[in-house]
Design an enzyme around this catalytic site. Structure first.
Site, PDB file in Angstrom:
ATOM      1  N   SER A  38       0.733  -1.204  -0.110  1.00 51.78           N
ATOM      2  CA  SER A  38       0.085  -0.027   0.027  1.00 51.78           C
ATOM      3  C   SER A  38       0.940   1.199  -0.009  1.00 51.78           C
ATOM      4  O   SER A  38       0.329   2.380   0.054  1.00 51.78           O
ATOM      5  CB  SER A  38      -0.928   0.041   1.183  1.00 51.78           C
ATOM      6  OG  SER A  38      -0.211  -0.179   2.198  1.00 51.78           O
ATOM      7  N   THR A 170     -38.049  27.295 -11.334  1.00 52.17           N
ATOM      8  CA  THR A 170     -38.423  26.078 -10.883  1.00 52.17           C
ATOM      9  C   THR A 170     -38.657  25.322 -12.262  1.00 52.17           C
ATOM     10  O   THR A 170     -39.032  25.642 -13.159  1.00 52.17           O
ATOM     11  CB  THR A 170     -39.573  25.836  -9.913  1.00 52.17           C
ATOM     12  OG1 THR A 170     -40.601  26.245 -10.652  1.00 52.17           O
ATOM     13  CG2 THR A 170     -39.523  26.792  -8.791  1.00 52.17           C
ATOM     14  N   HIS A 171     -38.247  23.903 -12.211  1.00 51.66           N
ATOM     15  CA  HIS A 171     -38.005  23.024 -13.476  1.00 51.66           C
ATOM     16  C   HIS A 171     -37.360  23.727 -14.434  1.00 51.66           C
ATOM     17  O   HIS A 171     -37.723  23.573 -15.661  1.00 51.66           O
ATOM     18  CB  HIS A 171     -39.729  22.827 -13.659  1.00 51.66           C
ATOM     19  CG  HIS A 171     -40.465  22.433 -12.869  1.00 51.66           C
ATOM     20  ND1 HIS A 171     -40.677  21.299 -12.232  1.00 51.66           N
ATOM     21  CD2 HIS A 171     -41.521  23.304 -11.735  1.00 51.66           C
ATOM     22  CE1 HIS A 171     -41.526  21.179 -11.290  1.00 51.66           C
ATOM     23  NE2 HIS A 171     -41.777  22.340 -10.817  1.00 51.66           N
ATOM     24  N   SER A 292     -11.784  24.753 -28.448  1.00 51.29           N
ATOM     25  CA  SER A 292     -12.034  23.404 -29.324  1.00 51.29           C
ATOM     26  C   SER A 292     -10.870  23.424 -30.456  1.00 51.29           C
ATOM     27  O   SER A 292     -10.485  24.464 -30.819  1.00 51.29           O
ATOM     28  CB  SER A 292     -13.160  23.614 -29.906  1.00 51.29           C
ATOM     29  OG  SER A 292     -13.453  22.819 -31.210  1.00 51.29           O
ATOM     30  N   LYS A 298     -15.249  28.396 -30.067  1.00 54.43           N
ATOM     31  CA  LYS A 298     -15.750  27.959 -28.664  1.00 54.43           C
ATOM     32  C   LYS A 298     -14.614  28.324 -27.845  1.00 54.43           C
ATOM     33  O   LYS A 298     -13.654  28.693 -27.958  1.00 54.43           O
ATOM     34  CB  LYS A 298     -15.570  26.452 -28.939  1.00 54.43           C
ATOM     35  CG  LYS A 298     -16.476  25.598 -29.574  1.00 54.43           C
ATOM     36  CD  LYS A 298     -17.901  25.905 -29.585  1.00 54.43           C
ATOM     37  CE  LYS A 298     -18.413  25.391 -28.328  1.00 54.43           C
ATOM     38  NZ  LYS A 298     -18.540  23.932 -28.293  1.00 54.43           N
ATOM     39  N   GLU A 305     -17.677  22.168 -15.795  1.00 51.77           N
ATOM     40  CA  GLU A 305     -18.001  20.639 -16.111  1.00 51.77           C
ATOM     41  C   GLU A 305     -17.217  19.573 -15.462  1.00 51.77           C
ATOM     42  O   GLU A 305     -17.762  18.676 -15.068  1.00 51.77           O
ATOM     43  CB  GLU A 305     -17.834  20.440 -17.710  1.00 51.77           C
ATOM     44  CG  GLU A 305     -18.912  21.411 -18.648  1.00 51.77           C
ATOM     45  CD  GLU A 305     -18.540  21.328 -20.126  1.00 51.77           C
ATOM     46  OE1 GLU A 305     -19.216  21.459 -20.741  1.00 51.77           O
ATOM     47  OE2 GLU A 305     -17.053  21.222 -20.370  1.00 51.77           O
ATOM     48  N   GLN A 337      -7.343  -1.919   4.202  1.00 55.03           N
ATOM     49  CA  GLN A 337      -6.413  -1.194   3.403  1.00 55.03           C
ATOM     50  C   GLN A 337      -6.870  -0.469   2.217  1.00 55.03           C
ATOM     51  O   GLN A 337      -6.262   0.691   1.953  1.00 55.03           O
ATOM     52  CB  GLN A 337      -5.148  -2.065   3.093  1.00 55.03           C
ATOM     53  CG  GLN A 337      -4.087  -1.573   2.348  1.00 55.03           C
ATOM     54  CD  GLN A 337      -3.145  -2.438   2.172  1.00 55.03           C
ATOM     55  OE1 GLN A 337      -2.437  -2.936   3.012  1.00 55.03           O
ATOM     56  NE2 GLN A 337      -2.532  -2.925   1.110  1.00 55.03           N
TER      57      GLN A 337
HETATM   58  N1  ARG Z   1      -1.132  -1.262   5.415  1.00 58.87           N
HETATM   59  C1  ARG Z   1      -2.193  -1.749   6.122  1.00 58.87           C
HETATM   60  C2  ARG Z   1      -3.637  -0.955   6.269  1.00 58.87           C
HETATM   61  O1  ARG Z   1      -3.430   0.024   5.322  1.00 58.87           O
HETATM   62  C3  ARG Z   1      -1.851  -1.721   7.486  1.00 58.87           C
HETATM   63  C4  ARG Z   1      -1.039  -3.009   7.852  1.00 58.87           C
HETATM   64  C5  ARG Z   1      -1.769  -3.794   8.780  1.00 58.87           C
HETATM   65  N2  ARG Z   1      -1.546  -5.193   7.992  1.00 58.87           N
HETATM   66  C6  ARG Z   1      -1.706  -6.362   8.794  1.00 58.87           C
HETATM   67  N3  ARG Z   1      -1.403  -7.239   8.014  1.00 58.87           N
HETATM   68  N4  ARG Z   1      -2.403  -6.316   9.895  1.00 58.87           N
HETATM   69  O2  ARG Z   1      -4.639  -1.314   6.388  1.00 58.87           O
END
Ligand code: ARG
Length: 471
Positions: A38, A170-171, A292, A298, A305, A337
């Site tokens: 992560s 409205t509408h 554009s 344009k 948007e 995670q």
């Molecule tokens: N990277 C993990 C999370 O974002 C935290 C780690 C916890 N990992 C585990 N094996 N208990 O939740």
């Protein structure tokens, strides 16, 4: 099976640098490493992770688990790591699976085996939710500041155009005249509630989970209230299982922000419509529009948007987080995670959108002539005519009917309501008198809406004054 000699304690004590490698004989599959990492997402938590670790080290020292020297060495090492991150000099290693592991790995590199004492009485499970709560506190404060700036821009434009009467819709059909300032102020009130929802969510974000351990609590005599005080949390979590495994506060924040983006999206839609050739109520600054590739004439309102479009991804993340949590058994599961990518994308989207809304509002110019033209045509005063008949004693339902017939005939004859003479009107009802012609002005229609919340100029100006003072 042959018993292995106990491993030597080294800087990287475990298999292939994994801080949890003791139990393993095989190294992690490469696909698994990539899939479970992560780091790309949570590296932005480094400052909060270090803040939390400093507080944890102090708490361990206070509990007598770390000596003062050890705690000081750890804190010093953590501060050094923070400086490495701040200077973008921190070097990640292939074995760093998340920001927590990366920092702990680096700490041990810097200060030796004493770094391995930091994680005493702590798990990444209570650590990660602590980091996330700290991060939310910081980010929600800055989003709230941006909302205030946006509100100030709305109020300033409202003040500048307090004399402009526009058709209210409205509408998307012309309905009754309103002040342009009243229309803009509506968004200020929406933002007030959005801030309120964030403030409210913050009371549940601001709870300290450290000391929950992996799930069951901790064996060490740490003073959790002390940790909370160090980190500025207003309370400590009461149940360790709940603390490591719920992300309801993430859902709350994302849902409050989804509502906010819904508001921004509605404003954006109005900016798109108002700046169209059909309306021509406003001009957006060139610097906030794009051209554009094919059509030379344009000038496109891409920014509103996109703000409108980005509300879609925020709603998607809200569903995403809710779905991740649904059906998870207590307590921590790795599914959790997945909360961060969604949350961070929502925070980034909102952090980018709100200042742009402020700039769009600041930079727009109002085409007073076009707005006046739109307000001057149509049957914006029909309700005034019905209300006039009520002042002459006709029940409203009948007044509505009479006025409806007058409007229908005007439509058939392509005639403006205000071109009706007194005798024309009297052919529909005897109750019409000379003063009806005074009742049929835009100004009069505005001024009569003088109750709290109405578009009467005095009311709108009083509200602007309050907002100017409080924002
Ligand atoms: N990277 C993990 C999370 O974002 C935290 C780690 C916890 N990992 C585990 N094996 N208990 O939740």
């Amino acid at each position: 099976m042959k018993k292995k000699a106990p491993r030597q304690m080294t800087v990287n004590p475990t298999l292939h640098g994994k801080l949890w490698g003791g139990r393993f004989r095989e190294r992690t599959n490469r696909l698994v490493e990539a899939f479970t990492s992560s780091l790309a997402i949570d590296r932005r938590l480094y400052a909060q992770d270090i803040r939390g670790s400093v507080a944890h080290a102090r708490t361990l020292n206070r509990a007598g688990v770390l000596t003062r020297r050890e705690a000081a060495t750890i804190v010093e090492g953590l501060n050094r790591i923070r400086r490495e991150f701040d200077a973008e000099r921190f070097a990640f290693m292939p074995q760093d699976e998340d920001i927590h592991m990366a920092i702990e790995r680096r700490l041990t590199e810097l200060i030796g085996p004493v770094g391995g004492k930091l994680h005493t009485g702590r798990s990444r499970n209570d650590q990660v939710t602590t980091d996330l709560r700290l991060y939310l506190r910081d980010t929600l404060a800055s989003i709230t500041e941006e909302i205030v700036r946006f509100q100030r821009a709305l109020v300033a434009q409202a003040r500048r155009h307090v004399d402009v009467i526009m058709p209210g819709y409205t509408h998307l059909q012309r309905a009754q005249p309103v002040l342009f300032a009243h229309h803009l102020s509506a968004y200020v009130d929406m933002m007030e509630r959005d801030k309120g929802r964030l403030r409210d969510a913050l009371t549940r974000v601001n709870v300290m989970p450290l000391g929950s351990g992996a799930l069951a609590g901790t064996n060490y005599p740490i003073d959790r209230v002390y940790t909370a005080r160090l980190l500025g949390f207003s309370s400590v979590s009461e149940n360790s299982l709940d603390a490591v495994s719920d992300r309801d506060y993430v859902v709350e924040v994302v849902s409050a922000l989804a509502i906010l983006t819904m508001h921004l999206s509605r404003l954006s839609e109005e900016l798109v419509v108002w700046s169209s050739q059909e309306f021509q109520f406003i001009d957006l600054p060139d610097s906030f529009c794009t051209g554009s590739s094919m059509m030379p004439q344009k000038k496109n309102p891409d920014v509103p948007e996109l703000i409108r479009g980005k509300s879609g991804r925020v709603y998607g993340h809200l569903m995403g987080v809710l779905t991740v949590l649904k059906g998870l058994p207590l307590s921590y599961n790795r599914d959790l995670q997945e909360d961060k990518e969604a949350l961070f994308d929502v925070l980034d989207t909102v952090s980018a959108s709100v200042p742009l809304c402020a700039e769009l509002i600041k930079g727009l110019t109002v085409n007073r002539a076009a707005v006046a033209r739109a307000a001057d045509s149509g049957f914006l005063l029909a309700t005034e005519l019905a209300d006039y008949l009520v002042t002459k004693g006709l029940p409203f339902r009948e007044a509505h009917e009479v006025t409806g017939r007058i409007v229908r005939d005007c439509v058939d004859e392509v005639r403006d309501l205000r071109k009706m003479t007194l005798s024309d009107l009297r052919s529909y009802s005897e109750r019409f008198e000379k003063d009806v012609l005074d009742a049929m002005t835009l100004e009069g229609a505005i001024e009569r809406k003088s109750q709290i919340g109405g578009t009467a100029r005095k009311r709108v100006e009083a509200r602007l004054k309050v907002l100017e003072k409080t924002l």
